[in-house]
Design an enzyme around this catalytic site. Structure first.
Site, PDB file in Angstrom:
ATOM      1  N   SER A 204       0.842  -1.193   0.000  1.00  0.00           N
ATOM      2  CA  SER A 204       0.000   0.000   0.000  1.00  0.00           C
ATOM      3  C   SER A 204       0.874   1.239   0.000  1.00  0.00           C
ATOM      4  CB  SER A 204      -0.900   0.023   1.239  1.00  0.00           C
ATOM      5  OG  SER A 204      -1.575   1.262   1.360  1.00  0.00           O
ATOM      6  N   TYR A 216      -1.739   0.031  10.359  1.00  0.00           N
ATOM      7  CA  TYR A 216      -1.792  -0.531   9.009  1.00  0.00           C
ATOM      8  C   TYR A 216      -0.499  -0.206   8.255  1.00  0.00           C
ATOM      9  CZ  TYR A 216      -3.730  -1.490   4.326  1.00  0.00           C
ATOM     10  OH  TYR A 216      -3.966  -1.982   3.064  1.00  0.00           O
TER      11      TYR A 216
END
Length: 320
Positions: A204, A216
């Site tokens: 990501s 995350y």
């Protein structure tokens, strides 16, 4: 130095031009010709690269008889990729956390149209026995060209500043997003080496900066480093490793956050530091970013398919 010696020394050190017929003058003319050709080379370089790109892309893979295992196929990118690869002709093993859920049922309906090339299985990447069962299933139904690809897609996301989240949540995120991908990779590495296959990881852009979801970001940054090491180690076996914006709206990985729910889950110590207005401000900021994400998940699936069927993607990764 004498006057003549000084003159020669200065000339030698490039303070004065060399004599027209000297070796240094001939060298200078050759260098001048080389630099004069530089603009032409710069113009030709894109054409050379395009020629290389065309030749590499022309050698697309034949999917028939090759197996691919994908984790996290209940929804989002994994679900879309399973459908796409099946329609391209791959044998697909679609790992779902909830094999009785709507996403898994849709994949099973797709499988019914072509019995044998799509298999939906329960796969919780945090459970070693699920991963081993998946490997046994793949081995017992391996097509003629063997095991071609592993796509580590399963992942979870959340929102919250560092002190807002309990240790249990950090452990869960590390287990799913990082250790889950490592767990499946280690299990299938012997097959991937044998058939010189591909491994695709879902990273990501959040691996490089955080937007209120550091938990995350942490796991994605770690998987990037795991990929870097694995890519170099697997190259000698002919195995290629790839880790291919904001596409949150095209998946279910991160729904909009509720300031009220965040506040209710905070410890008393954190509530003494932050007030409700701040929580609401951060939630609004994060939800605004989510709302601007692309809804076209097929753009990501296109990149994942390229990583599986073409040599170009990893070739450029390794050389530029």
């Amino acid at each position: 130095y004498s006057r003549r010696g000084l003159s020669r020394a200065v000339q030698r050190d490039n303070y004065l031009p060399a004599a027209a017929g000297s070796p240094r003058a001939r060298t200078a003319r050759r260098r001048g010709g080389m630099w004069a050709a530089a603009p032409l080379l710069l113009l030709l370089l894109p054409l050379l690269l395009l020629g290389r790109r065309w030749r590499r892309e022309a050698a697309a893979l034949e999917p028939a008889g090759r197996a691919v295992l994908i984790t996290g196929c209940d929804s989002g990118f994994g679900h879309l990729l399973a459908l796409r690869l099946h329609r391209l002709g791959f044998t697909v093993f679609a790992g779902c956390l909830c094999p009785g859920g709507e996403g898994a049922r849709r994949l099973q309906r797709e499988a019914a149209a072509d019995a044998g090339r799509m298999r939906v299985l329960r796969l919780d990447v945090t459970r070693g026995r699920d991963v081993l069962a998946a490997k046994e299933l793949v081995l017992s139904h391996l097509p003629e060209r063997g095991f071609w690809g592993l796509v580590n897609n399963a992942g979870i996301s959340t929102f919250g500043e560092t002190g807002w989240l309990p240790m249990e949540k950090y452990e869960k995120f590390a287990d799913v997003n990082l250790l889950g991908s490592i767990r499946t990779t280690l299990a299938f590495l012997p097959l991937l080496r044998k058939y010189k296959g591909r491994i695709v990881f879902m990273s990501s852009i959040i691996a490089y900066f955080t937007l209120g979801n550091g938990i995350y970001s942490m796991t994605k940054a770690a998987i990037e480093k795991f990929c870097d090491a694995l890519r170099l180690e697997m190259k000698k076996f002919g195995v290629q490793v790839s880790d291919p914006g904001n596409y949150a709206r095209s998946t279910k990985i991160q729904p909009p956050v509720s300031a009220e729910e965040i506040w209710n889950e905070l410890s008393e110590e954190e509530k003494a530091v932050y007030n409700k207005e701040y929580i609401q401000e951060r939630a609004d900021f994060f939800n605004n970013i989510l709302s601007k994400g692309s809804t076209n998940g097929n753009e990501v699936v296109d990149a994942m398919v390229d990583a599986l069927v073409k040599t170009l993607v990893t070739y450029i990764y390794d050389n530029f």
